[in-house]
Design a protein around this motif. Structure first.
Motif, PDB file in Angstrom:
ATOM      1  N   LEU A   9       0.849  -1.192   0.000  1.00  0.00           N
ATOM      2  CA  LEU A   9       0.000   0.000   0.000  1.00  0.00           C
ATOM      3  C   LEU A   9       0.882   1.239   0.000  1.00  0.00           C
ATOM      4  N   PRO A  10       0.578   2.243  -0.847  1.00  0.00           N
ATOM      5  CA  PRO A  10       1.398   3.442  -0.860  1.00  0.00           C
ATOM      6  C   PRO A  10       1.125   4.262   0.392  1.00  0.00           C
ATOM      7  N   PRO A  11       2.160   4.973   0.884  1.00  0.00           N
ATOM      8  CA  PRO A  11       1.910   5.814   2.047  1.00  0.00           C
ATOM      9  C   PRO A  11       0.943   6.938   1.700  1.00  0.00           C
ATOM     10  N   ALA A  12       0.356   7.551   2.772  1.00  0.00           N
ATOM     11  CA  ALA A  12      -0.688   8.553   2.574  1.00  0.00           C
ATOM     12  C   ALA A  12      -0.181   9.732   1.755  1.00  0.00           C
ATOM     13  N   SER A  13       1.096  10.161   1.995  1.00  0.00           N
ATOM     14  CA  SER A  13       1.592  11.334   1.278  1.00  0.00           C
ATOM     15  C   SER A  13       1.699  11.036  -0.214  1.00  0.00           C
ATOM     16  N   ALA A  14       2.115   9.800  -0.553  1.00  0.00           N
ATOM     17  CA  ALA A  14       2.234   9.420  -1.967  1.00  0.00           C
ATOM     18  C   ALA A  14       0.866   9.430  -2.619  1.00  0.00           C
ATOM     19  N   ALA A  15      -0.169   8.958  -1.883  1.00  0.00           N
ATOM     20  CA  ALA A  15      -1.529   8.946  -2.434  1.00  0.00           C
ATOM     21  C   ALA A  15      -1.995  10.369  -2.705  1.00  0.00           C
ATOM     22  N   GLY A  16      -1.674  11.281  -1.764  1.00  0.00           N
ATOM     23  CA  GLY A  16      -2.063  12.684  -1.926  1.00  0.00           C
ATOM     24  C   GLY A  16      -1.384  13.282  -3.141  1.00  0.00           C
ATOM     25  N   ARG A  17      -0.073  12.928  -3.306  1.00  0.00           N
ATOM     26  CA  ARG A  17       0.672  13.485  -4.431  1.00  0.00           C
ATOM     27  C   ARG A  17       0.079  12.974  -5.743  1.00  0.00           C
ATOM     28  N   ARG A  18      -0.303  11.698  -5.727  1.00  0.00           N
ATOM     29  CA  ARG A  18      -0.848  11.125  -6.963  1.00  0.00           C
ATOM     30  C   ARG A  18      -2.162  11.810  -7.331  1.00  0.00           C
ATOM     31  N   ARG A  19      -2.996  12.059  -6.284  1.00  0.00           N
ATOM     32  CA  ARG A  19      -4.275  12.725  -6.551  1.00  0.00           C
ATOM     33  C   ARG A  19      -4.017  14.105  -7.140  1.00  0.00           C
ATOM     34  N   TRP A  20      -2.991  14.781  -6.579  1.00  0.00           N
ATOM     35  CA  TRP A  20      -2.653  16.117  -7.032  1.00  0.00           C
ATOM     36  C   TRP A  20      -2.202  16.077  -8.494  1.00  0.00           C
ATOM     37  N   ILE A  21      -1.389  15.065  -8.801  1.00  0.00           N
ATOM     38  CA  ILE A  21      -0.889  14.926 -10.180  1.00  0.00           C
ATOM     39  C   ILE A  21      -2.042  14.622 -11.129  1.00  0.00           C
ATOM     40  N   GLN A  22      -3.033  13.875 -10.613  1.00  0.00           N
ATOM     41  CA  GLN A  22      -4.186  13.556 -11.464  1.00  0.00           C
ATOM     42  C   GLN A  22      -4.937  14.815 -11.853  1.00  0.00           C
ATOM     43  N   HIS A  23      -4.962  15.791 -10.943  1.00  0.00           N
ATOM     44  CA  HIS A  23      -5.715  17.010 -11.235  1.00  0.00           C
ATOM     45  C   HIS A  23      -4.895  18.030 -12.004  1.00  0.00           C
ATOM     46  N   LEU A  24      -3.592  17.783 -12.115  1.00  0.00           N
ATOM     47  CA  LEU A  24      -2.708  18.756 -12.742  1.00  0.00           C
ATOM     48  C   LEU A  24      -3.110  19.107 -14.172  1.00  0.00           C
ATOM     49  N   PRO A  25      -3.432  18.117 -15.038  1.00  0.00           N
ATOM     50  CA  PRO A  25      -3.813  18.485 -16.414  1.00  0.00           C
ATOM     51  C   PRO A  25      -5.009  19.430 -16.439  1.00  0.00           C
ATOM     52  N   TYR A  26      -6.005  19.178 -15.592  1.00  0.00           N
ATOM     53  CA  TYR A  26      -7.190  20.039 -15.594  1.00  0.00           C
ATOM     54  C   TYR A  26      -6.828  21.443 -15.132  1.00  0.00           C
ATOM     55  N   LEU A  27      -5.966  21.469 -14.093  1.00  0.00           N
ATOM     56  CA  LEU A  27      -5.570  22.756 -13.538  1.00  0.00           C
ATOM     57  C   LEU A  27      -4.824  23.567 -14.601  1.00  0.00           C
ATOM     58  N   SER A  28      -3.852  22.911 -15.274  1.00  0.00           N
ATOM     59  CA  SER A  28      -3.079  23.644 -16.282  1.00  0.00           C
ATOM     60  C   SER A  28      -3.977  24.074 -17.423  1.00  0.00           C
ATOM     61  N   LEU A  29      -4.941  23.215 -17.745  1.00  0.00           N
ATOM     62  CA  LEU A  29      -5.849  23.553 -18.833  1.00  0.00           C
ATOM     63  C   LEU A  29      -6.709  24.759 -18.458  1.00  0.00           C
ATOM     64  N   ALA A  30      -7.167  24.781 -17.201  1.00  0.00           N
ATOM     65  CA  ALA A  30      -7.988  25.901 -16.739  1.00  0.00           C
ATOM     66  C   ALA A  30      -7.154  27.176 -16.780  1.00  0.00           C
ATOM     67  N   LEU A  31      -5.884  27.067 -16.320  1.00  0.00           N
ATOM     68  CA  LEU A  31      -5.004  28.242 -16.338  1.00  0.00           C
ATOM     69  C   LEU A  31      -4.765  28.706 -17.769  1.00  0.00           C
ATOM     70  N   PHE A  32      -4.598  27.733 -18.661  1.00  0.00           N
ATOM     71  CA  PHE A  32      -4.370  28.044 -20.070  1.00  0.00           C
ATOM     72  C   PHE A  32      -5.570  28.803 -20.637  1.00  0.00           C
ATOM     73  N   LEU A  33      -6.770  28.303 -20.291  1.00  0.00           N
ATOM     74  CA  LEU A  33      -7.987  28.969 -20.789  1.00  0.00           C
ATOM     75  C   LEU A  33      -8.114  30.378 -20.212  1.00  0.00           C
ATOM     76  N   VAL A  34      -7.771  30.517 -18.931  1.00  0.00           N
ATOM     77  CA  VAL A  34      -7.827  31.844 -18.309  1.00  0.00           C
ATOM     78  C   VAL A  34      -6.859  32.776 -19.021  1.00  0.00           C
ATOM     79  N   ALA A  35      -5.634  32.250 -19.310  1.00  0.00           N
ATOM     80  CA  ALA A  35      -4.638  33.068 -19.996  1.00  0.00           C
ATOM     81  C   ALA A  35      -5.142  33.477 -21.369  1.00  0.00           C
ATOM     82  N   ILE A  36      -5.772  32.532 -22.079  1.00  0.00           N
ATOM     83  CA  ILE A  36      -6.296  32.828 -23.420  1.00  0.00           C
ATOM     84  C   ILE A  36      -7.393  33.890 -23.316  1.00  0.00           C
TER      85      ILE A  36
END
Ligand code: ADP
Length: 666
Positions: A9-36
């Motif tokens: 089982l991955p430690p809790a911090s690794a799970a949190g990091r993975r969740r964060w990485i999962q949301h990264l594409p959406y976040l960057s996309l939202a930022l990209f749209l805001v920039a546009i």
């Protein structure tokens, strides 16, 4: 062997990091749209600023143009006024100049010239007041205040705008004309607001802007417009001075055509962003599916591994060259070699029996060419520690996913123990048979001796009688002689018969198992020994237990055991007084076993003798053979039973034979 690690089982911090990485594409996309969006907004903002700057520039240009126009007209009016007031009637040249001033481009619709007292002298186009001689008639035709102001300050003055018939608005410019330090008169130019503002403007200006003139109350009194939507944000209002009097100019930009390229570009960016979001979602879904499949696969392989490890059958795979490609734990346990030591090896294998290399090679070749027999092939191998390992090998072709034979898969069963047990049983049976034969031979010999003794003695005595007759030289009666010879022949036949019976008995010595009532067998055995007991003055006490299920056994053999035990018991009491010689024989049931016990009151068995009691040819008796107990125990074991003994309380020994009952447990 493949090693499968349990998923950790991955430690809790690794799970949190993975969740964060999962949301990264959406976040960057939202930022990209805001920039546009910000870029588009800024571009529009720059556009609007630029349009406003252009508007202001254009408006300033228009204002200057109007002012310049009005100023120039003032000069023209001054010049023409001077000529009008020169004293002579206006020359045709002046008329022509007046006419040129009145063309539409200049905005002037009428020029009047009045005397210093306000009397109208003339007008072009003619004005009714010009024909009147009354001084105030002229003054009424023009704006009086402006007239007065212009005359008093000696500079051109503009009058307020006023409506005229036809809905248009006019305003006047009063230009005083000087003659030798005195006002000679006034030239009044009447401007049409519409002509001035609307017609004066160049086409490009009116293409871009709507120009309107508002009075002091904000009412629109002149306008140049076309049917086009206005941009509310791009409007500019400025005082229209001259002529002043609260007039204002309102310039509003027309809405520019929607610029489709940026719109389309923006739309395509949003569309692309949407596609990216969709693809990321699809990718993640696919990833999740893959992860699920991976987990299932891992669980499956862990399960298979556990199965493999707990299997007792050895498994090994070989490629078509005979090289070992796989061995399971059971196979390693069996041979004592580790997987690392075995994988990749070719024949001869290290677990082959060095004493049978040739044979094993032959078997190996045979198996590789045609597989093993369906019932398996027995092979003798050697463990790593040198112990003998007997196995049963089942070999089958190993077919890969493409349906091609990739090698051979062998299941290996360790049958060393079974073989040993089988061998032991065989040896025991052999021993038993040998002993039985010995017993039989002994019995046969004694029976023969006893039975043959009688006919042989008779033959000998007949023979002696004959010989005596012959020796004494007495006359021999032929009939008597024949009778004697007949008797001799009868006795010889009897002897032959005895031998035949013994022969039959020997042939019948194979064990013949059948369900037996132990009480009946015991009774028969006692019947065989009773006479002997009586002769030896031994009392036999038989206690039969309650009826019980049958035992599957050879009746003769069981009788043989009982007779032997009773005979030994009687032997043990030889030293006792006849009254004390008692043998107790009992049958009983103990769970799944039926027992026969034979108790004597002899001296018992000393410990040193007890240890060797069952050994073949061990005897303490002068006439003994020492085979009785050994054979009895072999017979008991042959019937899956036991023969044991214990000391009898109060002196003596109890021998007990137990045999399994042919019935399910009670
Ligand atoms: P044998 O009777 O020919 O001696 P067995 O095998 O029957 O051979 O007996 C072996 C020995 O065991 C006997 O010689 C005897 O010493 C001892 N033995 C057997 N049965 C008894 C008994 N009931 N009491 C004491 N000794 C016994």
């Amino acid at each position: 062997m493949s090693q499968t690690e349990a998923p950790s089982l991955p430690p809790a911090s690794a799970a949190g990091r993975r969740r964060w990485i999962q949301h990264l594409p959406y976040l960057s996309l939202a930022l990209f749209l805001v920039a546009i969006a910000a870029l588009v907004w800024l571009t529009r903002q720059y556009d609007a600023d630029e349009q406003r700057t252009t508007l202001i520039n254009d408006v300033l240009w228009m204002e200057q143009n109007l002012r310049f126009h009005l100023d120039r007209n003032e000069v023209y009016l001054q010049e023409i006024g001077r000529e009008l007031f020169a004293g002579q009637p206006p020359s045709p040249e002046v008329d022509a100049r007046l006419a040129s001033l009145l063309n539409q481009e200049r905005g002037l619709v009428q020029i009047m010239w009045l005397a210093a007292d306000g009397r109208m002298i003339g007008a072009m186009p003619p004005h009714p007041a010009a024909q009147s001689s009354a001084a105030d008639a002229g003054a009424q035709a023009v704006d009086e205040a402006a007239f007065e102001l212009a005359r008093s300050i000696g500079r051109p003055v503009y009058g307020p705008a006023h409506a005229v018939i036809g809905g248009t608005h006019h305003f006047e410019v009063h230009v005083p004309i000087w003659s030798e330090d005195a006002t000679a008169g006034m030239v009044v130019g009447v401007y049409s607001l519409t002509d001035l503002v609307v017609r004066e403007l160049p086409w490009w200006f009116s293409e871009r802007y709507r120009v309107a003139v508002l009075d002091a109350d904000g009412r629109e009194i002149a306008a140049k417009s076309k049917v086009a939507p206005l941009s509310a944000s791009l409007a500019y209002t400025m005082p229209f001075d001259p002529p002043g009097h609260g007039l204002t100019l309102q310039i509003t930009a027309y809405k520019s055509d929607t610029r489709w390229v940026p719109v389309l570009l923006g739309a395509s960016i949003v569309l692309l962003a949407g596609i990216i979001v969709w693809s990321v979602r699809q990718l993640r879904r696919q990833l999740a599916r893959r992860q699920r499949a991976e987990i299932a696969l891992r669980a499956e392989s862990a399960f298979r591994k556990a199965m493999e490890d707990s299997m007792l059958t050895g498994m090994r795979a070989r490629d078509l060259d005979g090289r070992l490609t796989y061995v399971n734990s059971a196979f390693c346990r069996m041979t004592g070699f580790s997987a690392d030591e075995l994988l990749g090896l070719k024949a001869p294998m290290p677990y082959w029996d060095p004493e049978r290399l040739e044979q094993t090679f032959e078997l190996h070749r045979q198996i590789l060419s045609s597989g093993s027999a369906t019932e398996g092939t027995e092979v003798r191998l050697r463990r790593k520690n040198g112990e003998v390992l007997d196995v049963l090998v089942f070999e089958a072709p190993l077919i890969d996913a493409a349906g091609r034979q990739a090698g051979w898969m062998g299941s290996v069963l360790d049958i060393t123990e079974q073989k040993r047990a089988r061998e032991q049983t065989r040896q025991q049976e052999e021993r038993l048979q040998q002993s039985s034969r010995l017993i039989t031979m002994g019995e046969m010999a004694s029976t023969l001796a006893h039975e043959l003794n009688q006919p042989l003695a008779a033959i000998a005595s007949y023979n002696t009688g004959c010989m005596n007759r012959l020796v004494d030289d007495q006359p021999i009666d032929r009939r008597e002689l024949l009778d004697i010879h007949e008797r001799i022949a009868r006795q010889a036949r009897r002897a032959g018969e005895i031998i035949r019976r013994v022969h039959d008995f020997v042939r019948r010595s194979e064990p013949k198992r059948e369900p037996l009532d132990l009480n009946t067998v015991l009774r028969d055995a006692i019947g065989l020994i009773e006479a002997d007991a009586r002769k030896r003055q031994v009392q036999l006490r038989v206690e039969l237990g309650e009826p019980m299920p049958p035992v599957v056994a050879d009746a003769v053999m069981i009788e043989q055991i009982v007779v032997n035990l009773v005979r030994n018991a009687m032997d043990a009491m030889r030293e006792l007084a006849p009254a004390q010689r008692l043998v107790e024989v009992r049958t009983a049931r103990h769970g799944r076993f039926a027992t026969v016990s034979v108790a004597d009151r002899g001296a018992g068995i000393p410990t040193d003798i007890a240890a060797r009691l069952f050994e073949p040819f061990f005897t303490t008796k002068a006439e003994g053979m020492g085979m009785g107990l050994n054979i009895c125990r072999s017979i008991a074991e042959l019937h899956h039973g036991r023969l044991g003994f214990e000391t009898r309380p109060g002196g003596g020994t109890i021998f007990t034979l137990s045999l399994p009952l042919d019935a399910p447990p009670a």
